[in-house]
Design a protein around this motif. Structure first.
Motif, PDB file in Angstrom:
ATOM      1  N   LEU A  73       0.850  -1.185   0.000  1.00 44.81           N
ATOM      2  CA  LEU A  73       0.000   0.000   0.000  1.00 44.81           C
ATOM      3  C   LEU A  73       0.883   1.231   0.000  1.00 44.81           C
ATOM      4  N   VAL A  74       0.759   2.018  -1.051  1.00 39.59           N
ATOM      5  CA  VAL A  74       1.633   3.180  -1.202  1.00 39.59           C
ATOM      6  C   VAL A  74       0.798   4.407  -1.528  1.00 39.59           C
ATOM      7  N   SER A  75       0.816   5.387  -0.614  1.00 41.40           N
ATOM      8  CA  SER A  75       0.017   6.589  -0.838  1.00 41.40           C
ATOM      9  C   SER A  75       0.730   7.762  -0.201  1.00 41.40           C
ATOM     10  N   GLY A  76       0.002   8.891  -0.085  1.00 41.00           N
ATOM     11  CA  GLY A  76       0.602  10.065   0.540  1.00 41.00           C
ATOM     12  C   GLY A  76       0.789   9.867   2.031  1.00 41.00           C
ATOM     13  N   GLY A  77       0.018   8.960   2.612  1.00 43.49           N
ATOM     14  CA  GLY A  77       0.070   8.766   4.060  1.00 43.49           C
ATOM     15  C   GLY A  77       0.707   7.461   4.484  1.00 43.49           C
ATOM     16  N   HIS A  78       0.783   6.475   3.575  1.00 43.42           N
ATOM     17  CA  HIS A  78       1.339   5.190   3.993  1.00 43.42           C
ATOM     18  C   HIS A  78       2.188   4.532   2.918  1.00 43.42           C
ATOM     19  N   SER A  79       3.101   3.687   3.374  1.00 44.51           N
ATOM     20  CA  SER A  79       3.887   2.817   2.492  1.00 44.51           C
ATOM     21  C   SER A  79       4.116   1.568   3.306  1.00 44.51           C
ATOM     22  N   SER A  80       3.347   0.525   3.038  1.00 50.18           N
ATOM     23  CA  SER A  80       3.441  -0.683   3.851  1.00 50.18           C
ATOM     24  C   SER A  80       3.459  -1.919   2.994  1.00 50.18           C
ATOM     25  N   LEU A  81       4.143  -2.931   3.498  1.00 51.66           N
ATOM     26  CA  LEU A  81       4.070  -4.265   2.918  1.00 51.66           C
ATOM     27  C   LEU A  81       3.363  -5.144   3.945  1.00 51.66           C
ATOM     28  N   LEU A  82       2.296  -5.814   3.509  1.00 48.67           N
ATOM     29  CA  LEU A  82       1.484  -6.599   4.435  1.00 48.67           C
ATOM     30  C   LEU A  82       1.341  -8.024   3.928  1.00 48.67           C
ATOM     31  N   LEU A  83       1.326  -8.960   4.864  1.00 48.63           N
ATOM     32  CA  LEU A  83       0.998 -10.342   4.521  1.00 48.63           C
ATOM     33  C   LEU A  83      -0.473 -10.532   4.893  1.00 48.63           C
ATOM     34  N   VAL A  84      -1.295 -10.810   3.871  1.00 43.97           N
ATOM     35  CA  VAL A  84      -2.734 -10.954   4.107  1.00 43.97           C
ATOM     36  C   VAL A  84      -3.063 -12.431   4.103  1.00 43.97           C
ATOM     37  N   ASP A  85      -3.234 -13.036   5.295  1.00 43.15           N
ATOM     38  CA  ASP A  85      -3.671 -14.432   5.252  1.00 43.15           C
ATOM     39  C   ASP A  85      -5.149 -14.574   5.528  1.00 43.15           C
ATOM     40  N   ASP A  86      -5.736 -13.614   6.215  1.00 45.49           N
ATOM     41  CA  ASP A  86      -7.172 -13.698   6.455  1.00 45.49           C
ATOM     42  C   ASP A  86      -7.702 -12.288   6.676  1.00 45.49           C
ATOM     43  N   LEU A  87      -8.331 -11.757   5.656  1.00 44.21           N
ATOM     44  CA  LEU A  87      -8.756 -10.363   5.712  1.00 44.21           C
ATOM     45  C   LEU A  87      -9.916 -10.126   6.685  1.00 44.21           C
ATOM     46  N   THR A  88     -10.495 -11.178   7.234  1.00 44.72           N
ATOM     47  CA  THR A  88     -11.561 -10.948   8.212  1.00 44.72           C
ATOM     48  C   THR A  88     -10.982 -10.821   9.622  1.00 44.72           C
ATOM     49  N   ALA A  89      -9.776 -11.316   9.808  1.00 40.85           N
ATOM     50  CA  ALA A  89      -9.228 -11.340  11.163  1.00 40.85           C
ATOM     51  C   ALA A  89      -8.171 -10.258  11.348  1.00 40.85           C
ATOM     52  N   GLY A  90      -7.005 -10.499  10.838  1.00 35.04           N
ATOM     53  CA  GLY A  90      -5.925  -9.526  10.994  1.00 35.04           C
ATOM     54  C   GLY A  90      -4.979  -9.663   9.847  1.00 35.04           C
ATOM     55  N   VAL A  91      -4.109  -8.706   9.712  1.00 36.81           N
ATOM     56  CA  VAL A  91      -3.159  -8.674   8.615  1.00 36.81           C
ATOM     57  C   VAL A  91      -1.795  -8.520   9.268  1.00 36.81           C
ATOM     58  N   THR A  92      -0.769  -9.206   8.729  1.00 35.56           N
ATOM     59  CA  THR A  92       0.548  -9.131   9.351  1.00 35.56           C
ATOM     60  C   THR A  92       1.403  -8.079   8.661  1.00 35.56           C
ATOM     61  N   PRO A  93       1.763  -7.004   9.363  1.00 34.50           N
ATOM     62  CA  PRO A  93       2.640  -6.011   8.749  1.00 34.50           C
ATOM     63  C   PRO A  93       4.058  -6.575   8.634  1.00 34.50           C
ATOM     64  N   LEU A  94       4.632  -6.545   7.426  1.00 33.86           N
ATOM     65  CA  LEU A  94       6.011  -7.016   7.228  1.00 33.86           C
ATOM     66  C   LEU A  94       6.986  -5.854   7.305  1.00 33.86           C
ATOM     67  N   GLY A  95       6.549  -4.702   6.835  1.00 29.13           N
ATOM     68  CA  GLY A  95       7.432  -3.541   6.829  1.00 29.13           C
ATOM     69  C   GLY A  95       6.667  -2.297   6.449  1.00 29.13           C
ATOM     70  N   ALA A  96       7.311  -1.153   6.671  1.00 27.36           N
ATOM     71  CA  ALA A  96       6.676   0.132   6.366  1.00 27.36           C
ATOM     72  C   ALA A  96       7.777   1.165   6.177  1.00 27.36           C
ATOM     73  N   THR A  97       7.393   2.353   5.786  1.00 25.13           N
ATOM     74  CA  THR A  97       8.416   3.379   5.647  1.00 25.13           C
ATOM     75  C   THR A  97       8.906   3.797   7.032  1.00 25.13           C
ATOM     76  N   ILE A  98      10.203   4.102   7.106  1.00 28.91           N
ATOM     77  CA  ILE A  98      10.723   4.570   8.396  1.00 28.91           C
ATOM     78  C   ILE A  98      10.777   6.097   8.410  1.00 28.91           C
ATOM     79  N   ASP A  99      10.431   6.727   7.306  1.00 23.97           N
ATOM     80  CA  ASP A  99      10.385   8.209   7.296  1.00 23.97           C
ATOM     81  C   ASP A  99       9.223   8.700   6.427  1.00 23.97           C
ATOM     82  N   ASP A 100       9.493   9.165   5.199  1.00 24.19           N
ATOM     83  CA  ASP A 100       8.412   9.674   4.353  1.00 24.19           C
ATOM     84  C   ASP A 100       7.646   8.524   3.699  1.00 24.19           C
ATOM     85  N   ALA A 101       6.365   8.764   3.425  1.00 21.77           N
ATOM     86  CA  ALA A 101       5.598   7.809   2.619  1.00 21.77           C
ATOM     87  C   ALA A 101       5.985   8.005   1.149  1.00 21.77           C
ATOM     88  N   ALA A 102       5.726   6.987   0.328  1.00 23.26           N
ATOM     89  CA  ALA A 102       6.130   7.064  -1.083  1.00 23.26           C
ATOM     90  C   ALA A 102       5.466   8.262  -1.786  1.00 23.26           C
TER      91      ALA A 102
END
Ligand code: KG4
Ligand code: ZN
Length: 350
Positions: free
Chosen positions: A137-166
């Motif tokens: 997910l890359v936008s003005g507010g976020h830049s994240s890599l997520l592992l989606v195994d079950d979208l009804t329960a939770g999503v596992t964040p793998l990484g994100a920006t450490i400063d500016d969003a993309a």
């Protein structure tokens, strides 16, 4: 089709007031009011202006969505609303409106996670998402890599920006090149006239020493500074700034890192589906590079159409519909807006 849930979604986490209506995976309405023009002269979203614009737009946008879908509030099975993450004051407008409508019409309410909604929206265009999938997910507010195994329960964040969003990097670089706001679309256009190999800008967090701590994280502030230094040096020498070449080389640096890390995340997790969402997913070079690189590994890339990539109400309705269909319990009517809502919960527990 009539048996599928009719769900209304409200989005106000940033500068778009969105109300979407879906039945199952079918999009019936996607009404949007944007305050982006009001932020343009500040070069970025001003929270107070966004909140006031939501307040003015929410009721008319709601009416427009219901009219477009040819339904009334009484027909709706559930109301979903972005509870976070996002700008606190902006979120509050949507959450308060959703509570008002839910209370008045006696409907269940789901406070949902904005990032999970960016993932869910793809089902409106491409059908059910194979799980597990990797979402970038890359936008003005976020830049994240997520592992989606079950979208009804939770999503596992793998990484994100450490400063500016993309998207923020696109906006800041566009500003220093005098190209205006928002920067992404104009850099995308300008870059088509330039040579993406002309300037070797840095690729943040890709060095071997970053692999241990930041394999799936991003950093764009060093890139932004490198572009600023490069432009300053040209100006100091009294030479013209080749705006198209700078745009193309900057865009290449961003897209190279995003796609390399996204594919690495797929391979590391044995995943064959990569979903890209958020405003930056509209970027033409990102789409090409992602398909090229994914194709080499037999990974399918799914990118929703641009209107669905940027913030909108349909994505919130899509996630709400997914939760209703899975029998997830609604949130309580006193659910809070949570500007830092974590991804471990896709919706606010009831
Ligand atoms: O998802 P979005 O509408 O709002 C949020 O920030 O949540 O994304 C807006 C961002 C802006 O930073 C904008 O510059 C960027 O997405 N963007 C693009 C493109 N279109 C929009 N960035 C790169 N290339 C584009 N074509
Ligand atoms: Zn967003």
């Amino acid at each position: 089709m009539r048996d599928e849930p009719l769900v209304l979604g409200i989005e106000t986490s940033c500068d778009e007031t969105g109300v979407g209506i879906v039945r199952g995976h079918t999009l019936l309405a996607d009404a949007l009011a944007s305050s982006v023009d009001q932020h343009a002269r500040f070069g970025g979203v001003v929270p107070e202006i966004a909140s006031r614009a939501h307040l003015e737009a929410i009721v008319p946008t709601m009416r427009r969505a219901l009219a477009d879908a040819r339904v009334t509030l009484a027909d709706i099975d559930a109301i979903a609303v972005t509870a976070g993450p996002g700008l606190a004051g902006a979120l509050l407008v949507g959450v308060a409106a959703a509570k008002g409508y839910a209370l008045a019409a006696d409907k269940p309410i789901y406070g949902v996670n904005h990032l999970a909604a960016h993932v869910a929206v793809d089902t409106l265009e491409h059908g059910p998402l194979p799980e597990p999938a990797i979402a970038m997910l890359v936008s003005g507010g976020h830049s994240s890599l997520l592992l989606v195994d079950d979208l009804t329960a939770g999503v596992t964040p793998l990484g994100a920006t450490i400063d500016d969003a993309a998207g923020e990097a696109f906006d800041k670089v566009a500003r220093l090149l005098g190209l205006g706001f928002p920067g992404g679309p104009v850099i995308d256009r300008t870059a088509t006239e330039g040579d993406r190999r002309s300037i070797a800008f840095p690729r943040g967090l890709t060095a071997a020493r970053d692999q241990a701590a930041h394999r799936f994280d991003f950093s764009f502030s060093g890139l932004k500074t490198a572009v600023a230094r490069w432009v300053e040096a040209r100006e100091r020498d009294g030479e013209p700034v080749p705006v198209a070449d700078v745009s193309a080389s900057f865009q290449e640096a961003v897209c190279d890192v995003l796609t390399a890390k996204a594919i690495d995340a797929c391979l590391a997790n044995g995943v064959r589906t990569l979903l890209i969402g958020g405003g930056v997913a509209a970027n033409s070079r990102l789409r090409v590079l992602a398909s090229e690189r994914a194709g080499k590994h037999g990974i399918e890339v799914r990118v929703p159409r641009p209107q669905l990539c940027t913030d909108n109400g349909a994505m919130v309705a899509a996630l709400g519909s997914h939760l209703v269909a899975a029998g997830v319990a609604p949130s309580r009517l006193d659910l809070p807006a949570d500007s830092a809502m974590s991804l471990t919960a896709v919706s606010v527990a009831g």
